[in-house]
Design a protein around this motif. Structure first.
Motif, PDB file in Angstrom:
ATOM      1  N   THR A   5      56.568  47.129   3.603  1.00  0.00           N
ATOM      2  CA  THR A   5      56.067  46.590   4.866  1.00  0.00           C
ATOM      3  C   THR A   5      57.094  45.658   5.468  1.00  0.00           C
ATOM      4  OG1 THR A   5      53.785  46.720   4.056  1.00  0.00           O
ATOM      5  CG2 THR A   5      54.213  45.306   5.966  1.00  0.00           C
ATOM      6  N   GLN A   6      57.440  45.903   6.704  1.00  0.00           N
ATOM      7  CA  GLN A   6      58.326  45.007   7.427  1.00  0.00           C
ATOM      8  C   GLN A   6      57.495  44.287   8.487  1.00  0.00           C
ATOM      9  OE1 GLN A   6      61.854  48.231   7.570  1.00  0.00           O
ATOM     10  NE2 GLN A   6      62.398  46.271   8.496  1.00  0.00           N
ATOM     11  N   LEU A   7      57.453  42.974   8.381  1.00  0.00           N
ATOM     12  CA  LEU A   7      56.675  42.177   9.311  1.00  0.00           C
ATOM     13  C   LEU A   7      57.498  41.896  10.550  1.00  0.00           C
ATOM     14  CD1 LEU A   7      55.031  39.684   6.831  1.00  0.00           C
ATOM     15  CD2 LEU A   7      53.989  41.666   7.937  1.00  0.00           C
ATOM     16  N   GLY A   8      56.950  42.298  11.695  1.00  0.00           N
ATOM     17  CA  GLY A   8      57.678  42.078  12.933  1.00  0.00           C
ATOM     18  C   GLY A   8      58.514  43.286  13.299  1.00  0.00           C
ATOM     19  N   SER A   9      58.078  44.035  14.278  1.00  0.00           N
ATOM     20  CA  SER A   9      58.851  45.210  14.692  1.00  0.00           C
ATOM     21  C   SER A   9      60.013  44.806  15.601  1.00  0.00           C
ATOM     22  CB  SER A   9      57.955  46.222  15.405  1.00  0.00           C
ATOM     23  OG  SER A   9      57.335  45.627  16.523  1.00  0.00           O
ATOM     24  N   HIS A  10      59.893  43.604  16.206  1.00  0.00           N
ATOM     25  CA  HIS A  10      60.958  43.112  17.079  1.00  0.00           C
ATOM     26  C   HIS A  10      61.203  41.637  16.773  1.00  0.00           C
ATOM     27  CE1 HIS A  10      60.921  46.693  19.686  1.00  0.00           C
ATOM     28  NE2 HIS A  10      59.609  46.676  19.492  1.00  0.00           N
ATOM     29  N   VAL A  11      62.452  41.289  16.582  1.00  0.00           N
ATOM     30  CA  VAL A  11      62.831  39.905  16.364  1.00  0.00           C
ATOM     31  C   VAL A  11      63.969  39.566  17.319  1.00  0.00           C
ATOM     32  CG1 VAL A  11      63.910  38.308  14.730  1.00  0.00           C
ATOM     33  CG2 VAL A  11      62.101  39.862  13.946  1.00  0.00           C
ATOM     34  N   SER A  12      63.837  38.425  17.988  1.00  0.00           N
ATOM     35  CA  SER A  12      64.896  37.949  18.877  1.00  0.00           C
ATOM     36  C   SER A  12      65.391  36.607  18.389  1.00  0.00           C
ATOM     37  CB  SER A  12      64.380  37.801  20.309  1.00  0.00           C
ATOM     38  OG  SER A  12      64.061  39.057  20.865  1.00  0.00           O
ATOM     39  N   VAL A  13      66.697  36.461  18.340  1.00  0.00           N
ATOM     40  CA  VAL A  13      67.290  35.187  17.951  1.00  0.00           C
ATOM     41  C   VAL A  13      68.434  34.879  18.899  1.00  0.00           C
ATOM     42  CG1 VAL A  13      66.669  35.466  15.521  1.00  0.00           C
ATOM     43  CG2 VAL A  13      68.927  36.194  16.325  1.00  0.00           C
ATOM     44  N   SER A  14      68.743  33.612  19.015  1.00  0.00           N
ATOM     45  CA  SER A  14      69.903  33.218  19.811  1.00  0.00           C
ATOM     46  C   SER A  14      71.176  33.397  18.993  1.00  0.00           C
ATOM     47  CB  SER A  14      69.770  31.756  20.251  1.00  0.00           C
ATOM     48  OG  SER A  14      68.642  31.598  21.083  1.00  0.00           O
ATOM     49  N   GLU A  15      72.245  33.659  19.665  1.00  0.00           N
ATOM     50  CA  GLU A  15      73.539  33.771  18.987  1.00  0.00           C
ATOM     51  C   GLU A  15      73.823  32.473  18.239  1.00  0.00           C
ATOM     52  OE1 GLU A  15      76.786  34.518  21.652  1.00  0.00           O
ATOM     53  OE2 GLU A  15      78.022  35.433  20.086  1.00  0.00           O
ATOM     54  N   GLY A  16      74.182  32.612  16.971  1.00  0.00           N
ATOM     55  CA  GLY A  16      74.442  31.435  16.149  1.00  0.00           C
ATOM     56  C   GLY A  16      73.248  30.948  15.362  1.00  0.00           C
ATOM     57  N   ALA A  17      72.076  31.441  15.667  1.00  0.00           N
ATOM     58  CA  ALA A  17      70.853  31.019  14.966  1.00  0.00           C
ATOM     59  C   ALA A  17      70.657  31.828  13.699  1.00  0.00           C
ATOM     60  CB  ALA A  17      69.639  31.175  15.885  1.00  0.00           C
ATOM     61  N   LEU A  18      69.757  31.336  12.854  1.00  0.00           N
ATOM     62  CA  LEU A  18      69.422  32.010  11.600  1.00  0.00           C
ATOM     63  C   LEU A  18      68.690  33.323  11.885  1.00  0.00           C
ATOM     64  CD1 LEU A  18      68.978  31.938   8.438  1.00  0.00           C
ATOM     65  CD2 LEU A  18      66.787  30.837   8.973  1.00  0.00           C
ATOM     66  N   VAL A  19      69.057  34.339  11.144  1.00  0.00           N
ATOM     67  CA  VAL A  19      68.340  35.611  11.187  1.00  0.00           C
ATOM     68  C   VAL A  19      67.479  35.722   9.934  1.00  0.00           C
ATOM     69  CG1 VAL A  19      68.546  38.139  11.181  1.00  0.00           C
ATOM     70  CG2 VAL A  19      70.180  36.755  12.489  1.00  0.00           C
ATOM     71  N   LEU A  20      66.198  36.033  10.103  1.00  0.00           N
ATOM     72  CA  LEU A  20      65.293  36.257   8.976  1.00  0.00           C
ATOM     73  C   LEU A  20      64.463  37.496   9.282  1.00  0.00           C
ATOM     74  CD1 LEU A  20      63.778  35.600   6.350  1.00  0.00           C
ATOM     75  CD2 LEU A  20      62.349  34.027   7.678  1.00  0.00           C
ATOM     76  N   LEU A  21      64.651  38.533   8.514  1.00  0.00           N
ATOM     77  CA  LEU A  21      63.870  39.752   8.652  1.00  0.00           C
ATOM     78  C   LEU A  21      63.087  39.946   7.358  1.00  0.00           C
ATOM     79  CD1 LEU A  21      66.549  42.127  10.255  1.00  0.00           C
ATOM     80  CD2 LEU A  21      65.017  40.495  11.369  1.00  0.00           C
ATOM     81  N   ARG A  22      61.777  40.137   7.512  1.00  0.00           N
ATOM     82  CA  ARG A  22      60.895  40.121   6.357  1.00  0.00           C
ATOM     83  C   ARG A  22      60.585  41.513   5.821  1.00  0.00           C
ATOM     84  NH1 ARG A  22      58.622  34.978   5.999  1.00  0.00           N
ATOM     85  NH2 ARG A  22      58.928  33.708   7.896  1.00  0.00           N
ATOM     86  N   CYS A  23      60.518  41.592   4.507  1.00  0.00           N
ATOM     87  CA  CYS A  23      60.187  42.850   3.842  1.00  0.00           C
ATOM     88  C   CYS A  23      59.366  42.549   2.592  1.00  0.00           C
ATOM     89  CB  CYS A  23      61.452  43.590   3.449  1.00  0.00           C
ATOM     90  SG  CYS A  23      61.174  45.074   2.446  1.00  0.00           S
ATOM     91  N   ASN A  24      58.233  43.184   2.471  1.00  0.00           N
ATOM     92  CA  ASN A  24      57.411  43.109   1.263  1.00  0.00           C
ATOM     93  C   ASN A  24      57.176  44.509   0.738  1.00  0.00           C
ATOM     94  OD1 ASN A  24      56.477  40.524   2.917  1.00  0.00           O
ATOM     95  ND2 ASN A  24      56.141  40.161   0.733  1.00  0.00           N
ATOM     96  N   TYR A  25      57.120  44.628  -0.552  1.00  0.00           N
ATOM     97  CA  TYR A  25      56.911  45.940  -1.160  1.00  0.00           C
ATOM     98  C   TYR A  25      55.678  45.891  -2.033  1.00  0.00           C
ATOM     99  CZ  TYR A  25      58.767  43.906  -5.439  1.00  0.00           C
ATOM    100  OH  TYR A  25      58.953  43.113  -6.538  1.00  0.00           O
ATOM    101  N   SER A  26      55.121  47.032  -2.285  1.00  0.00           N
ATOM    102  CA  SER A  26      54.003  47.132  -3.218  1.00  0.00           C
ATOM    103  C   SER A  26      54.391  48.122  -4.297  1.00  0.00           C
ATOM    104  CB  SER A  26      52.735  47.595  -2.502  1.00  0.00           C
ATOM    105  OG  SER A  26      52.909  48.874  -1.954  1.00  0.00           O
ATOM    106  N   SER A  27      54.419  47.649  -5.496  1.00  0.00           N
ATOM    107  CA  SER A  27      54.769  48.512  -6.615  1.00  0.00           C
ATOM    108  C   SER A  27      54.357  47.820  -7.900  1.00  0.00           C
ATOM    109  CB  SER A  27      56.279  48.787  -6.638  1.00  0.00           C
ATOM    110  OG  SER A  27      56.627  49.512  -7.797  1.00  0.00           O
ATOM    111  N   SER A  28      53.824  48.571  -8.807  1.00  0.00           N
ATOM    112  CA  SER A  28      53.431  47.997 -10.095  1.00  0.00           C
ATOM    113  C   SER A  28      54.657  47.668 -10.944  1.00  0.00           C
ATOM    114  CB  SER A  28      52.514  48.965 -10.848  1.00  0.00           C
ATOM    115  OG  SER A  28      53.168  50.201 -11.038  1.00  0.00           O
TER     116      SER A  28
END
Lengths: 110, 114
Positions: A5-28
């Protein structure tokens, strides 16, 4: 079954700002974990991967991701965004099969 | 070649036509994958080969879809009697190390069914 699962289909950041793209997985069982980037009209390219060992993984273009088993997460970060980082980013997991998330489109604002 | 090569890059088909999409993987890569990517979506698994053996075809959406890799190198994805819902980018990827290794992707074949 595994999924990612990726939270957020669109992310906008300013040049020079921190980038954080989220990913969660499900697996035993902790799977292998990947981040891919796709530029317009191009194939997917590997940014980084986690298979075993150190949980903080460094990739190309200054990106890194941390595998957190307790949170079943593998978020992608970059300290300072560059205009050239604008692209589609896909998280993927594999064990018996590769599964991709639905992607996050990153926009970098000048 | 140095990378995964796919052809044609663009294909327009009339509904009901058959199409064939070719993938030439990186030399020596035993694993080959086909994915379908709809607009704005992530790649969806179609099928997987280890050499010439098709080990998993669970993602093929219908019996109109067929893939082969007869000599363990070049692969062809065939779609019979195309439908509008088949319109997508079809991605091929190859890997040296199976599920733990990096997937190397081609640029894809964009299929538009009118």
């Amino acid at each position: 079954a595994q999924s990612v699962t990726q939270l957020g289909s669109h992310v906008s950041v300013s040049e020079g700002a921190l980038v954080l793209l989220r990913c969660n997985y499900s697996s035993s069982v902790p799977p292998y974990l990947f981040w891919y980037v796709q530029y317009p009209n191009q194939g997917l390219q590997l940014l980084l991967k986690y298979t075993t060992g150190a949980t903080l993984v460094k990739g190309i273009n200054g990106f890194e991701a941390e595998f957190k088993k307790s949170e079943t997460s593998f978020h992608l970060t970059k300290p300072s965004a560059h205009m050239s980082d604008a692209a589609e980013y896909f998280c993927a997991v594999s064990r018996n099969q590769f599964y991709f998330g639905t992607g996050t489109s990153l926009t970098v604002i000048p | 070649g140095a990378g995964v090569s796919q052809s044609p890059r663009y294909k327009v088909a009339k509904r009901g036509q058959d199409v064939a999409l070719r993938c030439d993987p990186i030399s020596g890569h035993v694993s080959l994958f086909w994915y379908q990517q709809a607009l704005g979506q992530g790649p969806e698994f179609l099928t997987y080969f280890q050499n010439e053996a098709q080990l998993d075809k669970s993602g093929l959406p219908s019996d109109r879809f067929f893939a082969e890799r007869p000599e363990g190198s070049v692969s062809t994805l065939k779609i019979q009697r195309t439908q509008q819902e088949d319109s997508a980018v079809y991605l091929c990827a190859s890997s040296l190390d199976g599920m733990a290794g990096e997937l190397f992707f081609g640029e894809g074949s964009r299929l538009t069914v009118l």
